[in-house]
Design a protein around this motif. Structure first.
Motif, PDB file in Angstrom:
ATOM      1  N   UNK A 108      -4.003   0.246  -3.751  1.00  0.00           N
ATOM      2  CA  UNK A 108      -4.150  -1.370  -3.849  1.00  0.00           C
ATOM      3  C   UNK A 108      -4.226  -2.481  -5.205  1.00  0.00           C
ATOM      4  N   UNK A 109      -3.024  -1.387  -6.310  1.00  0.00           N
ATOM      5  CA  UNK A 109      -2.816  -1.868  -7.788  1.00  0.00           C
ATOM      6  C   UNK A 109      -1.535  -1.240  -8.099  1.00  0.00           C
ATOM      7  N   UNK A 113       0.034  -4.352 -18.043  1.00  0.00           N
ATOM      8  CA  UNK A 113      -0.221  -5.164 -16.844  1.00  0.00           C
ATOM      9  C   UNK A 113      -0.993  -5.314 -15.270  1.00  0.00           C
ATOM     10  N   UNK A 114      -1.616  -6.117 -14.834  1.00  0.00           N
ATOM     11  CA  UNK A 114      -2.354  -4.889 -13.190  1.00  0.00           C
ATOM     12  C   UNK A 114      -1.424  -5.987 -12.059  1.00  0.00           C
ATOM     13  N   UNK A 115      -0.852  -5.308 -10.496  1.00  0.00           N
ATOM     14  CA  UNK A 115      -0.197  -6.717 -10.292  1.00  0.00           C
ATOM     15  C   UNK A 115      -0.767  -5.695  -8.420  1.00  0.00           C
ATOM     16  N   UNK A 116      -1.014  -6.797  -7.672  1.00  0.00           N
ATOM     17  CA  UNK A 116      -1.358  -6.557  -5.952  1.00  0.00           C
ATOM     18  C   UNK A 116      -0.681  -5.709  -5.715  1.00  0.00           C
ATOM     19  N   UNK A 117      -0.225  -5.334  -4.153  1.00  0.00           N
ATOM     20  CA  UNK A 117       0.301  -5.220  -3.277  1.00  0.00           C
ATOM     21  C   UNK A 117       1.138  -5.235  -2.156  1.00  0.00           C
ATOM     22  N   UNK A 118       1.337  -7.133  -2.639  1.00  0.00           N
ATOM     23  CA  UNK A 118       1.352  -8.420  -1.515  1.00  0.00           C
ATOM     24  C   UNK A 118       2.981  -8.154  -2.050  1.00  0.00           C
ATOM     25  N   UNK A 119       3.660  -9.121  -1.235  1.00  0.00           N
ATOM     26  CA  UNK A 119       5.573  -8.886  -2.135  1.00  0.00           C
ATOM     27  C   UNK A 119       5.139  -9.449  -3.167  1.00  0.00           C
ATOM     28  N   UNK A 136       3.120 -10.782  -5.483  1.00  0.00           N
ATOM     29  CA  UNK A 136       2.922  -9.823  -6.533  1.00  0.00           C
ATOM     30  C   UNK A 136       3.966  -8.864  -6.925  1.00  0.00           C
ATOM     31  N   UNK A 137       4.820  -8.502  -5.817  1.00  0.00           N
ATOM     32  CA  UNK A 137       5.513  -7.376  -6.851  1.00  0.00           C
ATOM     33  C   UNK A 137       6.278  -8.238  -6.644  1.00  0.00           C
ATOM     34  N   UNK A 138       7.136  -9.286  -6.207  1.00  0.00           N
ATOM     35  CA  UNK A 138       8.659  -9.738  -7.115  1.00  0.00           C
ATOM     36  C   UNK A 138       7.753 -10.352  -8.313  1.00  0.00           C
ATOM     37  N   UNK A 139       6.317 -10.381  -8.365  1.00  0.00           N
ATOM     38  CA  UNK A 139       6.091 -11.251 -10.281  1.00  0.00           C
ATOM     39  C   UNK A 139       6.398  -9.985 -10.853  1.00  0.00           C
ATOM     40  N   UNK A 140       5.883  -8.232 -10.850  1.00  0.00           N
ATOM     41  CA  UNK A 140       6.346  -6.969 -10.821  1.00  0.00           C
ATOM     42  C   UNK A 140       7.491  -7.047 -11.698  1.00  0.00           C
ATOM     43  N   UNK A 141       8.399  -7.231 -10.462  1.00  0.00           N
ATOM     44  CA  UNK A 141      10.273  -7.335 -10.937  1.00  0.00           C
ATOM     45  C   UNK A 141      10.471  -7.904 -12.600  1.00  0.00           C
ATOM     46  N   UNK A 142       9.880  -8.907 -12.536  1.00  0.00           N
ATOM     47  CA  UNK A 142      10.128 -10.372 -13.037  1.00  0.00           C
ATOM     48  C   UNK A 142       9.520  -9.690 -14.152  1.00  0.00           C
ATOM     49  N   UNK A 193       6.883 -14.249 -20.773  1.00  0.00           N
ATOM     50  CA  UNK A 193       5.636 -15.206 -20.440  1.00  0.00           C
ATOM     51  C   UNK A 193       4.802 -14.665 -18.300  1.00  0.00           C
ATOM     52  N   UNK A 194       3.425 -15.054 -18.404  1.00  0.00           N
ATOM     53  CA  UNK A 194       3.131 -14.396 -17.057  1.00  0.00           C
ATOM     54  C   UNK A 194       4.104 -15.240 -16.120  1.00  0.00           C
ATOM     55  N   UNK A 195       4.803 -14.604 -15.193  1.00  0.00           N
ATOM     56  CA  UNK A 195       5.907 -14.963 -14.147  1.00  0.00           C
ATOM     57  C   UNK A 195       4.620 -16.152 -12.882  1.00  0.00           C
ATOM     58  N   UNK A 196       4.994 -17.215 -12.309  1.00  0.00           N
ATOM     59  CA  UNK A 196       4.530 -18.516 -11.826  1.00  0.00           C
ATOM     60  C   UNK A 196       4.142 -17.358 -10.520  1.00  0.00           C
ATOM     61  N   UNK A 197       2.472 -17.659  -9.792  1.00  0.00           N
ATOM     62  CA  UNK A 197       1.633 -17.186  -9.015  1.00  0.00           C
ATOM     63  C   UNK A 197       2.625 -17.520  -7.465  1.00  0.00           C
TER      64      UNK A 197
END
Length: 61
Positions: A16-17, A32-38, A40-46, A57-61
């Protein structure tokens, strides 16, 4: 302990995270923690591929 690969990221993958950690000397928020939706995974990659010293800086949601 010697630091071998200072720009490596550690990622804990859960159902779930996902949590990502980078070198604390290169980021204002090294864990940082990220969700498991697409999106969220793009934000994790960035977050884990930005250049060192960028402040990550935190990537835009």
């Amino acid at each position: 302990m010697n630091l071998i690969t200072p720009n490596a990221a550690a990622i804990d993958i859960g159902s779930t995270m996902h949590e990502a950690a980078v070198n604390p000397d290169t980021d204002i928020m090294p864990v940082r923690a990220f969700g498991t939706f697409t999106q969220d995974l793009h934000a994790l990659r960035i977050c884990t591929t930005l250049p060192t010293g960028s402040g990550r800086a935190v990537p835009p949601a």
